[in-house]
Design an enzyme around this catalytic site. Structure first.
Site, PDB file in Angstrom:
ATOM      1  N   CYS A  87       0.843  -1.193   0.000  1.00  9.80           N
ATOM      2  CA  CYS A  87       0.000   0.000   0.000  1.00  9.80           C
ATOM      3  C   CYS A  87       0.885   1.252   0.000  1.00  9.80           C
ATOM      4  CB  CYS A  87      -0.995  -0.043   1.159  1.00  9.80           C
ATOM      5  SG  CYS A  87      -2.387   1.100   0.942  1.00  9.80           S
ATOM      6  N   HIS A 192      -3.692  -5.001  -0.534  1.00  7.58           N
ATOM      7  CA  HIS A 192      -3.251  -5.599   0.728  1.00  7.58           C
ATOM      8  C   HIS A 192      -3.209  -7.119   0.569  1.00  7.58           C
ATOM      9  CE1 HIS A 192      -3.404  -2.098   3.476  1.00  7.58           C
ATOM     10  NE2 HIS A 192      -4.238  -1.627   2.560  1.00  7.58           N
ATOM     11  N   GLU A 194      -2.414  -9.341   2.709  1.00 10.89           N
ATOM     12  CA  GLU A 194      -2.915 -10.010   3.911  1.00 10.89           C
ATOM     13  C   GLU A 194      -4.438 -10.042   3.963  1.00 10.89           C
ATOM     14  OE1 GLU A 194      -2.767  -5.671   5.138  1.00 10.89           O
ATOM     15  OE2 GLU A 194      -1.681  -7.014   3.778  1.00 10.89           O
TER      16      GLU A 194
END
Length: 212
Positions: A87, A192, A194
């Site tokens: 990001c 992202h 994750e």
């Protein structure tokens, strides 16, 4: 093997830490450590720089931790440690950011971070939610990731790279939105990983086992 997630108070790292620890265990990639200490960055085998918020605020926050930015520069540019920016961490790889004010980035990948400008007025900014990836160039960190795979985005600005070869993947949001950049031992994702389920975990596993 040690992977350090750099903590400079620019976002909650809990989900990222869990995802990296899970994939490190599954791939036998060693230890994952969240740290704001330059000495931990210096001894890391791999470095992950996350970041949520505005580019200038994240850049200032990173600079406020004495020696941390310098330790990252030393590890990545002089000792060629594999690096993943996430990001705003990816955006800081650019020459400069233009969010609110002009802010210098690390300058590792030529280009600038500009506001998203969709051609369709019905598309809202920020670009938030799931979007399909289009793979532009093959890369070891993209092994097993194909055009059409989904990733999770939350951002209002994106990285316009100067050299097409350094944009590894993009998404369509009324315009091409840079999704992944890469050069030498460094890669970055606007989305992202994750939070991107199967696609994100695959990318994390690839990064942890990448031998550039």
């Amino acid at each position: 093997m040690l992977t350090v997630l750099v903590d400079y108070d620019s976002g909650n790292l809990h989900s990222a830490e869990k995802a990296f620890q899970r994939m490190a265990t599954e791939t036998g990639a060693g230890q994952v450590l969240v740290s704001d200490r330059p000495e931990d960055v210096a001894r890391a085998d791999r470095i992950v720089l996350p970041g949520d918020g505005a580019f200038p605020a994240c850049r200032r926050a990173l600079g406020s931790y004495g020696g941390l930015s310098e330790a990252i520069e030393e590890a990545v540019t002089r000792r060629a440690r594999p690096f993943l920016g996430i990001c705003i961490g990816m955006q800081m790889m650019a020459t400069r950011g233009l969010e609110h004010e002009e802010t210098p980035g690390f300058g590792w990948i030529a280009g600038e971070v500009v506001r998203i400008a969709p051609s369709d007025p019905h598309l809202k900014v920020p670009h938030m939610g799931w979007n399909d990836l289009t793979v532009d160039h093959p890369h070891p960190v993209l092994t097993g990731i194909e055009t059409g795979d989904h990733a999770y985005f939350v951002h209002s600005y994106h990285f316009q790279v100067a050299h097409d070869a350094e944009r590894l993947a993009h998404a369509d949001y009324g315009a091409d939105i840079t999704a992944i950049v890469g050069r030498d031992t460094m890669v970055g994702t606007q989305f992202h990983p994750e939070k991107s389920q199967k696609t994100g975990l695959r990318l994390i596993a690839n990064f942890l086992t990448w031998k550039p």
